[in-house]
Every structure is written in structure tokens, then in C-alpha cells.
Design an enzyme around this catalytic site. Structure first.
Site, short mmCIF file in Angstrom:
data_model
loop_
_atom_site.label_atom_id
_atom_site.label_comp_id
_atom_site.label_asym_id
_atom_site.label_seq_id
_atom_site.Cartn_x
_atom_site.Cartn_y
_atom_site.Cartn_z
N HIS A 6 2.58 8.93 1.13
CA HIS A 6 1.45 8.88 0.21
C HIS A 6 1.81 9.78 -0.97
O HIS A 6 2.40 10.84 -0.77
CB HIS A 6 0.17 9.41 0.89
CG HIS A 6 -0.21 8.63 2.12
ND1 HIS A 6 -1.09 7.58 2.09
CD2 HIS A 6 0.19 8.76 3.40
CE1 HIS A 6 -1.22 7.09 3.31
NE2 HIS A 6 -0.45 7.78 4.13
N HIS B 150 5.86 6.47 6.70
CA HIS B 150 5.50 6.02 5.35
C HIS B 150 5.06 7.23 4.53
O HIS B 150 4.92 8.34 5.08
CB HIS B 150 4.40 4.97 5.41
CG HIS B 150 3.14 5.50 6.01
ND1 HIS B 150 2.85 5.38 7.35
CD2 HIS B 150 2.10 6.18 5.47
CE1 HIS B 150 1.69 5.95 7.60
NE2 HIS B 150 1.22 6.47 6.48
N HIS C 162 4.11 10.60 6.68
CA HIS C 162 3.46 10.37 7.98
C HIS C 162 4.41 9.64 8.91
O HIS C 162 4.93 8.57 8.56
CB HIS C 162 2.20 9.51 7.81
CG HIS C 162 1.08 10.24 7.14
ND1 HIS C 162 0.05 9.61 6.51
CD2 HIS C 162 0.86 11.57 7.02
CE1 HIS C 162 -0.80 10.52 6.03
NE2 HIS C 162 -0.32 11.73 6.32
N THR D 35 -5.86 6.80 7.82
CA THR D 35 -6.38 7.10 6.47
C THR D 35 -6.47 5.84 5.61
O THR D 35 -6.76 5.94 4.42
CB THR D 35 -5.50 8.15 5.76
OG1 THR D 35 -4.20 7.59 5.52
CG2 THR D 35 -5.39 9.42 6.57
N GLU E 207 -2.41 13.73 1.24
CA GLU E 207 -3.73 13.37 1.77
C GLU E 207 -4.44 14.63 2.26
O GLU E 207 -5.54 14.93 1.84
CB GLU E 207 -3.57 12.34 2.89
CG GLU E 207 -2.95 11.05 2.37
CD GLU E 207 -3.49 9.82 3.05
OE1 GLU E 207 -3.21 9.65 4.25
OE2 GLU E 207 -4.18 9.02 2.37
N HIS F 119 0.83 -1.21 0.00
CA HIS F 119 0.00 0.00 0.00
C HIS F 119 0.86 1.25 0.00
O HIS F 119 0.44 2.32 -0.42
CB HIS F 119 -0.89 0.07 1.25
CG HIS F 119 -1.63 -1.19 1.52
ND1 HIS F 119 -2.69 -1.59 0.76
CD2 HIS F 119 -1.45 -2.14 2.47
CE1 HIS F 119 -3.15 -2.74 1.23
NE2 HIS F 119 -2.40 -3.10 2.26
C1 SG4 Z 1 -0.04 3.04 5.40
O1 SG4 Z 1 -0.72 2.01 4.72
C2 SG4 Z 1 1.03 2.43 6.30
O2 SG4 Z 1 1.87 1.61 5.56
C3 SG4 Z 1 0.39 1.66 7.46
O3 SG4 Z 1 1.43 1.15 8.31
C4 SG4 Z 1 -0.48 2.63 8.25
O4 SG4 Z 1 -1.10 1.96 9.35
C5 SG4 Z 1 -1.54 3.19 7.34
O5 SG4 Z 1 -0.95 3.83 6.22
C6 SG4 Z 1 -2.42 4.23 8.07
O6 SG4 Z 1 -1.61 5.23 8.65
O7 SG4 Z 1 -0.88 7.47 9.09
N1 SG4 Z 1 -1.96 7.06 6.88
S1 SG4 Z 1 -1.94 6.74 8.43
O8 SG4 Z 1 -3.26 7.01 8.98
O9 SG4 Z 1 0.22 2.94 10.92
C7 SG4 Z 1 -0.68 2.21 10.62
C8 SG4 Z 1 1.38 -0.15 8.66
O10 SG4 Z 1 0.66 -0.95 8.12
C9 SG4 Z 1 -1.48 1.50 11.68
C10 SG4 Z 1 2.27 -0.54 9.75
ZN ZN Z 2 -0.30 7.69 6.10
#
Ligand code: SG4
Ligand code: ZN
Length: 259
Positions: free
Chosen positions: A90, A88, A114, A195, A101, A63
Site C-alpha cells: 500500500h 502486497h 503486507h 483493509t 495503512e 488495487h
Molecule cells: C490487496 O488488495 C491485495 O491485493 C489482496 O490480495 C488482499 O486480499 C487485500 O489487499 C486485503 O489484504 O492485508 N490489506 S490486507 O488486509 O489477501 C487478501 C488478493 O486479492 C484476501 C489476493
Molecule cells: Zn494490505
């Protein structure tokens, strides 16, 4: 998924009810919803300058591309202590580099970083914290196209090694604070959600006001190198446009630390 037969993000609430619920992120920051709050102090970090003897793990999770962080990395300026778990990105695609975002006055930025933290005063790890209303704090940096950014390159340089889902590579420690803008005192603050599914309404969001520049070539490395699929997949799926649409923001306000 953000696209496809299942309706992409429109289909999320069927399997993940919170995605259709309250306090969803991201949102647009426009003057009607902003409220100055003089109590919002500058963000203070601890342990963010990581020595090159330590290692981070960079992973393509299908993702996004994420980098593990160290339990010694903390946010000190919130009512609870929050410990860093991972960061990570976006982003958009090579033709339309509008992949942030959060938006400001309806305007997308090119990409968004983020840095995810969990409330380590109350919970043992990210997993335990992520569905709790006071569980998470995410620091967000808006990225715009400009000059080459050597700090971001410490991550982007390794993207070639994680082109496909589930690939991992090591990155030597570096000063993660250098990914943030200089002004840690100017930010948007609100209570929102993850998100991505399961969209838990558990995130205290801090979105820095000042964007950080990366070069167009650096952004292209992110936008063109990565796939949502594994190397042996006969129909490789590019990892582009992995940002969620703006969510409704009725009867909520965003606190801002600046006038
Ligand atoms: C991304 O998919 C990250 O890779 C996820 O990290 C993350 O989930 C998810 O986004 C949502 O995070 O800051 N955009 S966000 O709201 O951090 C989490 C993992 O899968 C739980 C570890
Ligand atoms: Zn994120």
C-alpha cells in the site's frame, strides 16, 4: 476504489456490509490503546529463504501489486500454523509519500508491506479461511524513505512488467525474510480485518515496530509505474494512494511485545 463518484471507501459498506462493521483495520497505534503483553514471543518463520530455482508470480490486480508466495513458507510462533499466500503493498503518491495503512501516534509512514497467511491447521486455502474469525494472519512492515534496499528491489525491479491491470511476471526465489526488520521480537498485535472489501474481520495483525528503509527512487518506482486500468483503456488511472483510512478503535486494545 479509494476515490470516485461512488464515494470511494465511504461507499464500500453499501456493497460490502462488513466494511461498516466491527473489528476494522487499519488503526492508529497511540499510547492510550497499547498494552504490554509479556507472552508475545518473537515471530518465527520457516521456509522464507526461497531458492532462486523457485518462482514467485507478481501480478497487478488493479488495487495493488501482489506477489504469490509458496505453501512451504510458514509462521511457526502462533497458536495455529499459518501458511503464506501472497504479499502486497500500500502506498501514497509522489507528492505526499504517506501511504502506510497503520499509523503510529498519528504518523503515516511512506508505504506498507503486507504478507498474508492463512490458518492451515484449520482451512485448506486462503479462500476458505478469509471469512473465518481465526482465518488469517498478516505480517505488516512499515516502510520509510532512506537508503536503497536490495531485497525490496528484487520485487520493485519487475514492476515495469506489470504496469497494467491483470499483467503478470515471474520473479526468481529470494530470501523473503530479508524484507522484514531485524527485530522480529518487537511488534503491535491486535485482531482486525482485511483493509479492502469485503473487509472480513478475520485478521490477526502483527505490525513490526521498526520500519524498514527503501530509497526515494525505489518508492517512486512503485508510485509512478502502476495503473489500475488495462493497457487499452483510453483514460489510464494511476495506482496511487491505495491505503484505507484509519478505523475507529473503541473498547479495543493493542497488545505490544515491547516496553
Ligand atoms: C490487496 O488488495 C491485495 O491485493 C489482496 O490480495 C488482499 O486480499 C487485500 O489487499 C486485503 O489484504 O492485508 N490489506 S490486507 O488486509 O489477501 C487478501 C488478493 O486479492 C484476501 C489476493
Ligand atoms: Zn494490505
Amino acid at each position: 476504489s479509494y476515490i470516485g463518484e461512488d464515494g470511494g471507501e465511504k461507499g464500500w459498506p453499501k456493497r460490502f456490509p462488513f466494511c461498516g462493521g466491527a473489528f476494522q483495520s487499519p488503526i492508529d497505534f497511540h499510547s492510550d490503546v497499547l498494552q504490554y503483553d509479556s507472552t508475545l514471543s518473537p515471530i518465527e518463520l520457516q521456509g522464507y529463504n526461497v531458492s532462486s530455482g523457485e518462482q514467485f508470480v507478481l501480478t497487478n490486480n488493479g488495487h495493488s501489486v501482489k506477489m504469490s508466495l509458496l505453501p512451504s513458507m510458514l509462521i511457526r510462533s502462533l497458536p495455529s500454523q499459518y501458511t503464506a499466500a501472497q504479499l502486497h503493498f500500500h502506498w501514497g503518491n509522489r507528492n505526499k509519500q504517506e501511504g502506510s495503512e497503520h499509523t503510529v501516534g498519528g504518523k503515516h509512514f511512506a508505504a506498507e508491506l503486507h504478507i498474508v497467511h492463512y490458518n492451515s491447521d484449520r482451512y485448506p486455502d486462503l479462500q476458505a479461511a478469509m471469512d473465518k474469525s481465526d482465518g488469517l494472519a498478516v505480517l505488516a512492515v512499515l516502510l520509510e524513505i532512506g537508503s536503497f534496499n536490495p531485497s525490496y528491489d528484487k520485487i520493485f525491479h519487475h514492476i515495469q512488467n506489470v504496469k497494467y491491470k491483470d499483467q503478470e511476471t515471474f520473479i526468481p526465489g529470494f530470501n523473503v525474510q530479508a524484507l522484514l526488520p531485524d527485530q522480529l521480537d518487537e511488534y503491535f498485535r491486535y485482531e482486525g480485518s482485511l483493509t479492502t472489501p469485503p473487509c472480513f474481520p478475520s485478521v490477526l495483525w502483527t505490525v513490526f515496530r521498526k520500519p524498514v528503509q527503501v530509497s526515494e527512487e525505489q518508492l517512486l518506482a512503485l508510485e509512478t509505474a502502476l495503473f489500475c486500468t488495462q493497457p487499452d483503456d483510453p483514460s489510464p488511472l494511476e495506482m496511487v494512494n491505495n491505503f484505507r483510512k484509519i478505523q475507529e478503535f473503541d473498547e479495543r486494545l493493542v497488545s505490544v511485545s515491547f516496553r
